[in-house]
Write an enzyme that holds these catalytic residues in place. Structure first.
Site, mmCIF file in Angstrom:
data_model
loop_
_atom_site.group_PDB
_atom_site.id
_atom_site.type_symbol
_atom_site.label_atom_id
_atom_site.label_comp_id
_atom_site.label_asym_id
_atom_site.label_seq_id
_atom_site.Cartn_x
_atom_site.Cartn_y
_atom_site.Cartn_z
ATOM 1 N N HIS A 118 -9.673 1.277 4.643
ATOM 2 C CA HIS A 118 -8.251 1.356 5.519
ATOM 3 C C HIS A 118 -8.669 2.252 6.507
ATOM 4 O O HIS A 118 -9.218 3.202 6.407
ATOM 5 C CB HIS A 118 -7.183 1.818 4.551
ATOM 6 C CG HIS A 118 -5.907 1.956 5.100
ATOM 7 N ND1 HIS A 118 -5.547 2.856 5.981
ATOM 8 C CD2 HIS A 118 -4.619 1.089 5.105
ATOM 9 C CE1 HIS A 118 -4.024 2.487 6.338
ATOM 10 N NE2 HIS A 118 -3.885 1.620 5.734
ATOM 11 N N GLY A 134 2.974 -1.127 4.226
ATOM 12 C CA GLY A 134 2.877 0.181 3.766
ATOM 13 C C GLY A 134 4.170 0.797 3.570
ATOM 14 O O GLY A 134 5.038 0.417 2.689
ATOM 15 N N GLY A 135 4.835 1.422 4.663
ATOM 16 C CA GLY A 135 6.132 2.007 4.346
ATOM 17 C C GLY A 135 7.097 1.099 3.757
ATOM 18 O O GLY A 135 8.119 1.618 2.901
ATOM 19 N N SER A 184 3.374 -2.156 10.290
ATOM 20 C CA SER A 184 4.709 -1.954 10.394
ATOM 21 C C SER A 184 5.456 -3.395 10.110
ATOM 22 O O SER A 184 6.456 -3.727 10.692
ATOM 23 C CB SER A 184 5.289 -1.670 11.879
ATOM 24 O OG SER A 184 4.612 -0.181 11.997
ATOM 25 N N ASN A 204 0.875 -1.183 0.054
ATOM 26 C CA ASN A 204 0.046 -0.075 -0.050
ATOM 27 C C ASN A 204 1.038 1.323 -0.002
ATOM 28 O O ASN A 204 1.613 1.663 1.217
ATOM 29 C CB ASN A 204 -0.767 -0.041 1.365
ATOM 30 C CG ASN A 204 -1.611 1.049 1.385
ATOM 31 O OD1 ASN A 204 -1.933 2.146 0.527
ATOM 32 N ND2 ASN A 204 -2.227 1.237 2.776
ATOM 33 N N TRP A 205 0.917 1.887 -1.186
ATOM 34 C CA TRP A 205 1.724 2.937 -1.574
ATOM 35 C C TRP A 205 1.276 4.261 -0.566
ATOM 36 O O TRP A 205 1.940 5.256 -0.654
ATOM 37 C CB TRP A 205 2.081 3.301 -2.743
ATOM 38 C CG TRP A 205 3.100 2.440 -3.374
ATOM 39 C CD1 TRP A 205 3.583 1.123 -2.796
ATOM 40 C CD2 TRP A 205 3.572 2.425 -4.869
ATOM 41 N NE1 TRP A 205 4.438 0.812 -3.878
ATOM 42 C CE2 TRP A 205 4.480 1.422 -4.885
ATOM 43 C CE3 TRP A 205 3.640 3.127 -5.809
ATOM 44 C CZ2 TRP A 205 5.112 1.185 -6.095
ATOM 45 C CZ3 TRP A 205 4.026 3.190 -7.014
ATOM 46 C CH2 TRP A 205 4.886 1.978 -7.246
HETATM 47 P P1 PGA Z 1 2.820 0.568 7.654
HETATM 48 O O1 PGA Z 1 1.538 0.618 6.980
HETATM 49 O O2 PGA Z 1 3.312 -0.905 7.026
HETATM 50 O O3 PGA Z 1 3.643 1.475 7.166
HETATM 51 O O4 PGA Z 1 2.499 0.160 9.113
HETATM 52 C C1 PGA Z 1 0.555 -0.447 6.640
HETATM 53 C C2 PGA Z 1 -0.741 -0.025 6.125
HETATM 54 O O5 PGA Z 1 -1.198 1.234 6.530
HETATM 55 O O6 PGA Z 1 -1.407 -0.735 5.251
#
Ligand code: PGA
Length: 254
Positions: free
Chosen positions: A99, A238-239, A217, A13-14
């Protein structure tokens, strides 16, 4: 409970990152091991403005394209919105629904999540439905209740056959973008509750087919342990999905 043949899914998820050139560079930097991966299935969800570039640069790969949101109507006077048909037309196979950032900042409710999930399924888009508790809910020991209600409401009026195709993502809100990963055993426990709730809304067989991802995370050094949990069928990243190296390391978790 047996982990029948649920092919794992790693979804990136960018969020609101990367322009068209950065999108092209990301795909060029992905190794063949990721571009041709079928187990896990790899889904990348860029911003709407990068979908076209992503699709072009994914050419000839097994990568799947997902959007981060959509409206539930086919078309109409809904300024600023994007329909499921438009997502199909540009080459999406998946779409994130509900989300926590959409719920928190853009007024998404369990009601809109249900309408969007129904609309996605109607147009053969695979919804990745996000659920999860906030920090204060976890501290008040409301995690299970919150997640059960979110899953029940997301699945209202959806047939068993279609429920089987849905992907859920359990994302504890306090673990998103914070570097605080949810303990794997606890994430597995909540994913098990999601599976039980799906079974209540359909049946056990259907629930055994549903993929449930963990998100919050996820990093290259956490994925292996997360993937060893019986109810965790993949990750929503995400990140760490923004960098081709860390994303590839996550996809190649084995
Ligand atoms: P993150 O985001 O891996 O940066 O914690 C996950 C997400 O929001 O789908």
């Amino acid at each position: 409970m047996s982990n029948q043949k649920r092919v794992p899914v790693i979804a990136g998820n960018w969020k609101m990152y990367k322009n068209v050139n950065e999108t092209r560079d990301f795909f060029r930097a992905l190794p063949d091991s990721v571009r041709s991966c079928t187990d896990p299935m790899v889904v990348i969800c860029p911003p709407f403005t990068d979908l076209h570039s992503a699709k072009e640069n994914m050419g000839g790969s097994t990568l799947q394209l997902g959007a981060q949101n959509m409206h539930w109507q086919d078309e109409g006077a809904f300024t600023g919105e994007i329909s499921p048909l438009m997502l199909r037309d540009i080459g999406c196979s998946h779409v994130l629904i509900g989300h926590s950032e959409r719920r928190q900042y853009f007024g998404e409710t369990d009601g809109t999540v249900n309408r969007k999930t129904l609309a996605a399924l109607q147009w053969q888009l695979i919804p990745i439905v996000c659920v999860g508790e906030k920090l204060e809910e976890r501290e008040a020991k409301l995690t299970d209740n919150v997640v059960i209600v979110q899953v029940q409401r997301a699945l209202l009026n959806i047939s068993k056959e279609l429920i089987a195709t849905i992907i859920f993502a359990y994302e504890p809100v306090w673990a998103i973008g914070t570097g605080k990963t949810c303990d794997s055993a606890e994430a597995n426990r909540v994913c098990g509750i999601i599976r039980e709730t799906v079974a209540m809304m359909s049946d056990k067989e259907t629930a055994e087919q549903v993929r449930i991802l963990y998100g919050g995370s996820v990093k290259p050094d956490s994925i292996k342990e997360q993937m060893s949990q019986p109810h965790i069928d993949g990750a929503l990243v995400g990140g760490a999905s923004l960098d081709p190296k860390s994303f590839s390391a996550i996809v190649n978790f084995r």
